[in-house]
Design a protein around this motif. Structure first.
Motif, short mmCIF file in Angstrom:
data_model
loop_
_atom_site.label_atom_id
_atom_site.label_comp_id
_atom_site.label_asym_id
_atom_site.label_seq_id
_atom_site.Cartn_x
_atom_site.Cartn_y
_atom_site.Cartn_z
N GLY A 49 0.97 -0.85 -0.34
CA GLY A 49 -0.38 -0.48 0.31
C GLY A 49 0.51 1.33 0.22
O GLY A 49 0.75 2.54 -0.61
N ALA A 50 1.81 1.68 0.59
CA ALA A 50 2.93 2.73 0.46
C ALA A 50 3.53 2.80 -1.06
O ALA A 50 3.22 3.65 -0.99
CB ALA A 50 4.24 2.18 2.13
N LEU A 51 3.76 1.56 -0.87
CA LEU A 51 4.68 1.46 -2.75
C LEU A 51 3.53 2.29 -3.51
O LEU A 51 4.09 2.83 -3.88
CB LEU A 51 4.95 0.18 -3.11
N ASP A 52 2.06 1.47 -3.50
CA ASP A 52 1.52 2.10 -4.63
C ASP A 52 0.93 3.88 -4.19
O ASP A 52 0.84 4.52 -5.08
CB ASP A 52 -0.31 1.57 -4.42
N ALA A 53 0.78 4.39 -2.43
CA ALA A 53 0.81 5.50 -2.88
C ALA A 53 1.87 6.28 -3.13
O ALA A 53 1.48 7.66 -3.91
CB ALA A 53 0.71 5.70 -1.18
N GLN A 54 3.14 5.89 -2.78
CA GLN A 54 4.08 6.82 -3.44
C GLN A 54 4.08 6.51 -4.87
O GLN A 54 3.76 7.91 -5.63
CB GLN A 54 5.71 5.75 -3.44
N ILE A 55 3.69 5.93 -5.50
CA ILE A 55 2.99 5.67 -7.16
C ILE A 55 2.66 6.77 -7.50
O ILE A 55 2.36 7.43 -8.49
CB ILE A 55 3.50 4.26 -7.53
N GLU A 56 1.06 6.91 -6.68
CA GLU A 56 -0.18 7.95 -7.02
C GLU A 56 0.58 9.39 -7.33
O GLU A 56 0.24 9.62 -7.66
CB GLU A 56 -0.88 7.27 -6.07
N ALA A 57 1.63 9.23 -6.16
CA ALA A 57 1.62 10.52 -6.23
C ALA A 57 2.33 11.07 -7.44
O ALA A 57 2.51 12.19 -7.17
CB ALA A 57 2.80 10.95 -4.63
#
Ligand code: MF3
Ligand code: CO
Ligand code: CO
Length: 269
Positions: A49-57
């Protein structure tokens, strides 16, 4: 009629124009750059989830759009598929462990063009049999890309991938395939990663599509979990995938999703 450029073949495959390659190149470069930047974050203890949040940012920072958020109800900027997950793993609070192999798949829209790419990452130490699987899957993608040339067929691509993978005593997933893309996410044709030479639609300059083979150490069968997305190997064997978005040129293929930093292969370090 529609608003898109170019014409359709009898198989419904769009033939794009010279100027469209530049649009795909920009979209593909952003998707690949995001995977380059996420690479150092893929370590034991991080959540998907943290990796995905960074990607979205990063997608937002680039003033691009995520193609997957809102796609058929999907809510994330990436798919993150660990170990025996074949594809469409949903980012979550699950932490990566040492030795996990991870596919991260990102699709972005830049000025209306779609860039779709995925590659393998490793958290911590790479187990030996996973290393072999990742190498074969990476090389299988490039066998497919090398088969791309006007006048050849989609069956030639599938055959190149399947014959290579099976010669290494691994199996090609049949339940998911590559796809045409361009100003849409998923368009004709279905790009199968198995097949017979000379079968299927004939390749023409200006076709844009993905090649994204999924390779299993065990049997090819998959099943989708009750979340309706996560696809896993039925026999729980390890699975790997690499994906590029490409365009057919006069004498071969242009890869739109090349890694700007040269980090497509996971053992770049
Ligand atoms: N990027 C995937 C592909 O290669 C599709 C993901 S759709 C999603 O085609 F909704 F699961 F994100
Ligand atoms: Co794809
Ligand atoms: Co993808």
């Amino acid at each position: 009629m529609d608003d898109f450029t170019g014409r359709l073949t009898k198989d419904g495959i769009r033939i794009h124009q010279d100027a469209d390659f530049a649009g795909m190149h920009r979209a593909g470069a952003l998707a690949a750059d995001i995977l380059d930047r996420v690479a150092p974050l893929v370590v034991p203890g991080v959540t998907t989830g943290a990796l995905d949040a960074q990607i979205e940012a990063w997608v937002n920072e680039a003033e691009a759009t995520s193609a997957t958020i809102g796609y058929r109800g999907y809510q994330h900027a990436s798919c993150i598929s660990i170990n025996h997950v074949v594809c469409h793993g949903i980012p979550s609070e699950k932490k990566l462990k040492d030795g996990d192999i991870v596919n991260i798949d990102v699709t972005v829209i830049v000025d209306g063009w779609f860039g779709d790419t995925s590659r393998m990452f490793v958290a911590g130490n790479l187990p030996r049999k996973a290393e072999r699987l990742i190498q074969v899957t990476h090389d299988a993608l490039f066998k497919g890309i090398e088969a791309v040339k006007p006048g050849k067929t989609f069956g030639d691509i599938g055959y190149a991938i399947q014959s290579f993978v099976e010669s290494k005593r691994m199996s090609v997933v049949r339940d998911f395939c590559g796809h045409g893309l361009g100003q849409v996410f998923h368009a004709p044709p279905n790009v199968l990663h198995y097949g017979r030479p000379g079968t299927g639609p004939v390749l023409e300059e200006g076709m844009f599509f993905t090649i994204e083979p999924m390779v299993n150490l065990g049997r090819p069968e998959t099943k989708v979990l009750s979340d309706d997305w996560t696809a896993v190997t039925r026999d729980k064997s390890l699975s790997a995938q690499f994906e590029h978005s490409i365009g057919v040129t006069a004498d071969g293929a242009e890869i739109f999703t090349l890694s700007p930093a040269g980090k497509f292969h996971p053992t770049w370090a």
